[in-house]
Design a protein around this motif. Structure first.
Motif, PDB file in Angstrom:
ATOM      1  N   UNK A 110      22.578   7.816  -0.235  1.00  0.00           N
ATOM      2  CA  UNK A 110      21.828   8.967   0.275  1.00  0.00           C
ATOM      3  C   UNK A 110      20.398   9.012  -0.246  1.00  0.00           C
ATOM      4  N   UNK A 111      20.203   8.705  -1.524  1.00  0.00           N
ATOM      5  CA  UNK A 111      18.854   8.693  -2.096  1.00  0.00           C
ATOM      6  C   UNK A 111      17.972   7.680  -1.370  1.00  0.00           C
ATOM      7  N   UNK A 112      18.452   6.453  -1.224  1.00  0.00           N
ATOM      8  CA  UNK A 112      17.632   5.422  -0.596  1.00  0.00           C
ATOM      9  C   UNK A 112      17.408   5.712   0.884  1.00  0.00           C
ATOM     10  N   UNK A 113      18.383   6.332   1.529  1.00  0.00           N
ATOM     11  CA  UNK A 113      18.230   6.675   2.947  1.00  0.00           C
ATOM     12  C   UNK A 113      17.143   7.731   3.127  1.00  0.00           C
ATOM     13  N   UNK A 114      17.121   8.730   2.264  1.00  0.00           N
ATOM     14  CA  UNK A 114      16.084   9.766   2.325  1.00  0.00           C
ATOM     15  C   UNK A 114      14.698   9.138   2.221  1.00  0.00           C
ATOM     16  N   UNK A 115      14.591   8.056   1.479  1.00  0.00           N
ATOM     17  CA  UNK A 115      13.291   7.405   1.315  1.00  0.00           C
ATOM     18  C   UNK A 115      12.711   6.897   2.637  1.00  0.00           C
ATOM     19  N   UNK A 116      13.536   6.657   3.634  1.00  0.00           N
ATOM     20  CA  UNK A 116      12.986   6.232   4.914  1.00  0.00           C
ATOM     21  C   UNK A 116      12.016   7.280   5.449  1.00  0.00           C
ATOM     22  N   UNK A 117      12.318   8.550   5.164  1.00  0.00           N
ATOM     23  CA  UNK A 117      11.430   9.652   5.543  1.00  0.00           C
ATOM     24  C   UNK A 117      10.442   9.979   4.429  1.00  0.00           C
ATOM     25  N   UNK A 118      10.950  10.128   3.226  1.00  0.00           N
ATOM     26  CA  UNK A 118      10.147  10.580   2.098  1.00  0.00           C
ATOM     27  C   UNK A 118       9.881   9.416   1.146  1.00  0.00           C
ATOM     28  N   UNK A 119       8.777   8.744   1.357  1.00  0.00           N
ATOM     29  CA  UNK A 119       8.436   7.596   0.534  1.00  0.00           C
ATOM     30  C   UNK A 119       7.922   6.450   1.377  1.00  0.00           C
ATOM     31  N   UNK A 120       8.634   6.156   2.470  1.00  0.00           N
ATOM     32  CA  UNK A 120       8.194   5.086   3.349  1.00  0.00           C
ATOM     33  C   UNK A 120       7.340   5.639   4.504  1.00  0.00           C
ATOM     34  N   UNK A 121       7.829   6.662   5.213  1.00  0.00           N
ATOM     35  CA  UNK A 121       7.046   7.288   6.287  1.00  0.00           C
ATOM     36  C   UNK A 121       5.987   8.218   5.696  1.00  0.00           C
ATOM     37  N   UNK A 122       6.387   9.282   5.025  1.00  0.00           N
ATOM     38  CA  UNK A 122       5.436  10.118   4.286  1.00  0.00           C
ATOM     39  C   UNK A 122       5.301   9.539   2.895  1.00  0.00           C
ATOM     40  N   UNK A 123       4.085   9.143   2.554  1.00  0.00           N
ATOM     41  CA  UNK A 123       3.862   8.434   1.294  1.00  0.00           C
ATOM     42  C   UNK A 123       2.608   8.979   0.610  1.00  0.00           C
ATOM     43  N   UNK A 124       2.648   9.185  -0.703  1.00  0.00           N
ATOM     44  CA  UNK A 124       1.436   9.605  -1.395  1.00  0.00           C
ATOM     45  C   UNK A 124       0.285   8.637  -1.114  1.00  0.00           C
ATOM     46  N   UNK A 125      -0.897   9.189  -0.914  1.00  0.00           N
ATOM     47  CA  UNK A 125      -2.048   8.350  -0.583  1.00  0.00           C
ATOM     48  C   UNK A 125      -2.272   7.270  -1.631  1.00  0.00           C
ATOM     49  N   UNK A 126      -2.010   7.576  -2.890  1.00  0.00           N
ATOM     50  CA  UNK A 126      -2.227   6.607  -3.956  1.00  0.00           C
ATOM     51  C   UNK A 126      -1.221   5.475  -3.979  1.00  0.00           C
ATOM     52  N   UNK A 127      -0.139   5.609  -3.221  1.00  0.00           N
ATOM     53  CA  UNK A 127       0.872   4.549  -3.137  1.00  0.00           C
ATOM     54  C   UNK A 127       0.774   3.772  -1.826  1.00  0.00           C
ATOM     55  N   UNK A 128      -0.080   4.229  -0.912  1.00  0.00           N
ATOM     56  CA  UNK A 128      -0.242   3.570   0.389  1.00  0.00           C
ATOM     57  C   UNK A 128      -1.369   2.549   0.295  1.00  0.00           C
ATOM     58  N   UNK A 129      -1.189   1.540  -0.533  1.00  0.00           N
ATOM     59  CA  UNK A 129      -2.215   0.526  -0.767  1.00  0.00           C
ATOM     60  C   UNK A 129      -2.210  -0.519   0.351  1.00  0.00           C
ATOM     61  N   UNK A 130      -3.367  -1.181   0.577  1.00  0.00           N
ATOM     62  CA  UNK A 130      -3.453  -2.120   1.704  1.00  0.00           C
ATOM     63  C   UNK A 130      -2.771  -3.461   1.455  1.00  0.00           C
ATOM     64  N   UNK A 131      -2.507  -3.780   0.200  1.00  0.00           N
ATOM     65  CA  UNK A 131      -1.816  -5.031  -0.102  1.00  0.00           C
ATOM     66  C   UNK A 131      -1.037  -4.845  -1.410  1.00  0.00           C
ATOM     67  N   UNK A 132      -0.580  -5.935  -1.996  1.00  0.00           N
ATOM     68  CA  UNK A 132       0.276  -5.846  -3.182  1.00  0.00           C
ATOM     69  C   UNK A 132      -0.488  -6.162  -4.465  1.00  0.00           C
ATOM     70  N   UNK A 133      -1.814  -6.228  -4.351  1.00  0.00           N
ATOM     71  CA  UNK A 133      -2.670  -6.512  -5.488  1.00  0.00           C
ATOM     72  C   UNK A 133      -3.343  -5.243  -6.022  1.00  0.00           C
ATOM     73  N   UNK A 134      -3.619  -4.315  -5.120  1.00  0.00           N
ATOM     74  CA  UNK A 134      -4.301  -3.090  -5.518  1.00  0.00           C
ATOM     75  C   UNK A 134      -3.361  -2.199  -6.338  1.00  0.00           C
ATOM     76  N   UNK A 135      -3.841  -1.653  -7.457  1.00  0.00           N
ATOM     77  CA  UNK A 135      -2.986  -0.783  -8.283  1.00  0.00           C
ATOM     78  C   UNK A 135      -2.504   0.439  -7.511  1.00  0.00           C
ATOM     79  N   UNK A 136      -1.257   0.789  -7.705  1.00  0.00           N
ATOM     80  CA  UNK A 136      -0.691   1.991  -7.103  1.00  0.00           C
ATOM     81  C   UNK A 136      -0.847   3.167  -8.062  1.00  0.00           C
ATOM     82  N   UNK A 137      -1.081   4.343  -7.528  1.00  0.00           N
ATOM     83  CA  UNK A 137      -1.222   5.566  -8.316  1.00  0.00           C
ATOM     84  C   UNK A 137       0.084   6.344  -8.221  1.00  0.00           C
ATOM     85  N   UNK A 138       0.718   6.545  -9.371  1.00  0.00           N
ATOM     86  CA  UNK A 138       2.077   7.093  -9.399  1.00  0.00           C
ATOM     87  C   UNK A 138       2.127   8.608  -9.616  1.00  0.00           C
TER      88      UNK A 138
END
Length: 578
Positions: A258-286
């Motif tokens: 259930x936790x991981x399923x919720x992430x499809x909406x909360x985390x993957x679709x709606x995502x904090x701007x600091x975690x929506x980086x353009x690639x995997x090199x840019x630091x994420x803001x937690x």
């Protein structure tokens, strides 16, 4: 990969892995690296400022660079998340970010990859990735962006079971379960009903879907790292081999999917701007993980109860355990909740010793209590007409569609809450995030008609957890978490044990002159309730022995939720199926 001109081709190995919130790409397991162009071997060197950056010398006349590499799959269970053990003789989990390099200067959305996979003979596989062809053990996937490739792990193995969860409906959802044995897949039929309920209840909660189809990728093994990692159209969740067939283990791990399923909406679709980086090199803001993970933890637990994966009593036992632990976490006096999110990339890998004083990634558990509190306020302010369900439909809901990212800030969260029920939401969250209150935030528990009490009787959840971990949890009494052999896992700072000088890494040898066992310690604590004599613990500390006398007479203590009949039972309504 194309080389635009003579000079240096800079390549990255994925560093900041989505959902892991840390620069923990397993660079140490990248081996056998070799580059060629026009048939000649090309020179390369790692960047001195960043080991995830590879600079390749491209001579004149070379327009394409071929990269060859090996990823040495680790055998240890302790490495972080997907970098931990991911294969056995009977199964494997493929995380594509571990197997590739990508060029500097491109966003992961703008690079297209074509992946293929060769499996051992007779193995089956499951993934959310679209397949173009399969011939024998060879599987070819459709060209896809690097973003969606990394977001689409594959599970494969000798023993794989597919369980449709919403046959005939759109978008489809299914459970794909790989195991180390056929017996692990012989699950009581009623269990699947609960997972079908999970899919239905999530749809009712959010009112929309943001995937083309969804695959619960569930790995059952005692020999892979255990965790859950979210993806937009699937998850990578790993639990012990008997986690579906053993009733106690099933309950202990019921909240993971259930936790991981919720992430499809909360985390993957709606995502904090600091975690929506353009690639995997840019630091994420937690800093907004209290929404990304905290709200997901609350909604995941609620859906676990609404779907029937937990009984109402099991849900309450889980809330009580969270409240009890946080109420004995003295590190709250120096480290606030916001700092546990800000420092998440380090805290994910911090040791367990002195965790009550250090604090860990508490934005998971503490925000179960905080979002419960927010849910009760929404209901109170709207006189029962609105709830967190309305916030989810507004913030995470329509329109439905394929995977996309819609970023947000703290202002967006506050504005959405105010649209559901006007309140000083900014002040509420500022207080929750910055307080140094030593006690757990229990406003939601108490506002929903319940209270935390301590009894000398272990709940079934506590018993199952102790049995599974082979531990004894005396955290709420003398302040010790012990292995069954007496090894001290952790000490609660400020407790009787810590005050006496007992710490993690020591070992309990005897209790009141008798050889230690969990039964002996329990009996001694109970007897101490009616005795003025101290509790004497013989402790071994790096080959030295000392007796510690604890002036403790409280007996065993375990947190439970008890009804407060002076208030309406809002909590039971929160977890009622929709």
């Amino acid at each position: 990969m194309p080389a635009r001109r003579r000079g240096t081709l800079t390549l990255y190995y994925p560093k900041w892995i989505p959902g892991e919130h840390a620069p923990d790409g397993p660079i140490d397991d990248l081996t056998g690296l070799k580059f060629t162009g026009n048939g000649q071997i090309l020179k390369w060197r790692r960047d001195l400022a960043d080991n995830f950056t590879i600079n390749v010398e491209v001579p004149a006349g070379v327009s394409l660079v071929d990269a060859s590499l090996d990823y040495v799959s680790p055998a240890t269970l302790e490495a972080g998340f997907s970098a931990g053990s991911s294969a056995t003789a009977a199964l494997a989990i493929i995380s594509w970010n571990q197997l590739l390099l990508y060029p500097k200067g491109w966003s992961s959305d703008d690079i297209s990859y074509t992946a293929s996979l060769r499996l051992p003979a007779g193995w089956k596989f499951a993934t959310s990735l679209p397949v173009t062809s399969q011939s024998g053990s060879q599987v070819d996937f459709a060209p896809i962006s690097l973003t969606l490739l990394v977001d689409g792990p594959v599970i494969a193995g000798k023993f794989l079971k597919v369980v449709p969860l919403n046959e005939g409906q759109t978008p489809p959802a299914e459970m794909d379960i790989v195991a180390d044995s056929a017996a692990a897949l012989e699950v009581p039929p009623g269990v699947w009903t609960h997972y079908r309920n999970l899919e239905a209840q999530a749809g009712k909660l959010f009112g929309a879907h943001h995937y083309r189809d969804y695959h619960f990728l569930y790995s059952l093994s005692d020999h892979v790292a255990h965790f859950g990692l979210e993806h937009h159209e699937s998850d990578d969740s790993r639990v012990p081999e008997r986690a579906l067939v053993d009733e106690k283990l099933r309950s202990l791990h019921a909240g993971l999917l259930p936790h991981e399923y919720v992430h499809s909406w909360n985390g993957k679709y709606r995502r904090p701007a600091g975690l929506a980086t353009p690639d995997y090199q840019q630091p994420m803001r937690d800093d907004l993980l209290w929404v990304y993970e905290g709200l997901t933890s609350y909604l995941g637990d609620v859906l676990t109860a609404r779907s029937g994966l937990w009984t109402p009593e099991e849900f309450r036992e889980d809330v009580a355990a969270i409240a009890g632990r946080l109420d004995h976490e003295t590190g709250r006096t120096w480290r606030n909740l916001q700092d546990t999110a800000d420092a998440a990339s380090d805290l994910y890998f911090s040791p367990s010793a002195w965790s009550s004083w250090r604090r860990g990634t508490d934005f998971y558990d503490e925000d179960v209590l905080n979002w419960l509190w927010a849910d009760t306020i929404l209901r109170q302010q709207s006189k029962g007409k609105k709830s967190i369900d309305d916030f989810c439909r507004l913030f995470h809901g329509a329109p439905s569609g394929p995977p996309m990212v819609k970023g947000y800030t703290l202002d967006d969260v506050v504005d959405a809450l105010n649209q559901i029920a006007p309140y000083d939401w900014r002040g509420f969250w500022t207080e929750r995030l910055t307080t140094h209150n030593a006690n757990a935030p229990l406003g939601g528990v108490e506002g929903s008609g319940w209270k935390v009490v301590y009894t000398d009787t272990r709940s079934e959840t506590v018993r199952a957890s102790e049995d599974n971990r082979k531990e004894m949890d005396a955290s709420y009494s003398i302040g010790l978490l012990l292995k069954e052999d007496g090894g001290i896992v952790d000490t609660i700072e400020g407790s009787a044990a810590a005050t006496a000088g007992i710490g993690p890494g020591m070992k309990l040898i005897a209790v009141n002159g008798r050889a230690f066992s969990t039964e002996v310690l329990r009996a001694a604590m109970q007897a101490g309730k009616t005795s003025s004599e101290p509790l004497e613990l013989l402790i071994e500390n790096t080959e030295y022995y000392q007796t510690y006398k604890l002036d403790y007479h409280g007996g065993e203590k375990y947190p439970r939720l008890a009804r407060d009949d002076s208030k309406p039972d809002m909590l039971s309504d929160i977890i009622k199926p929709r």
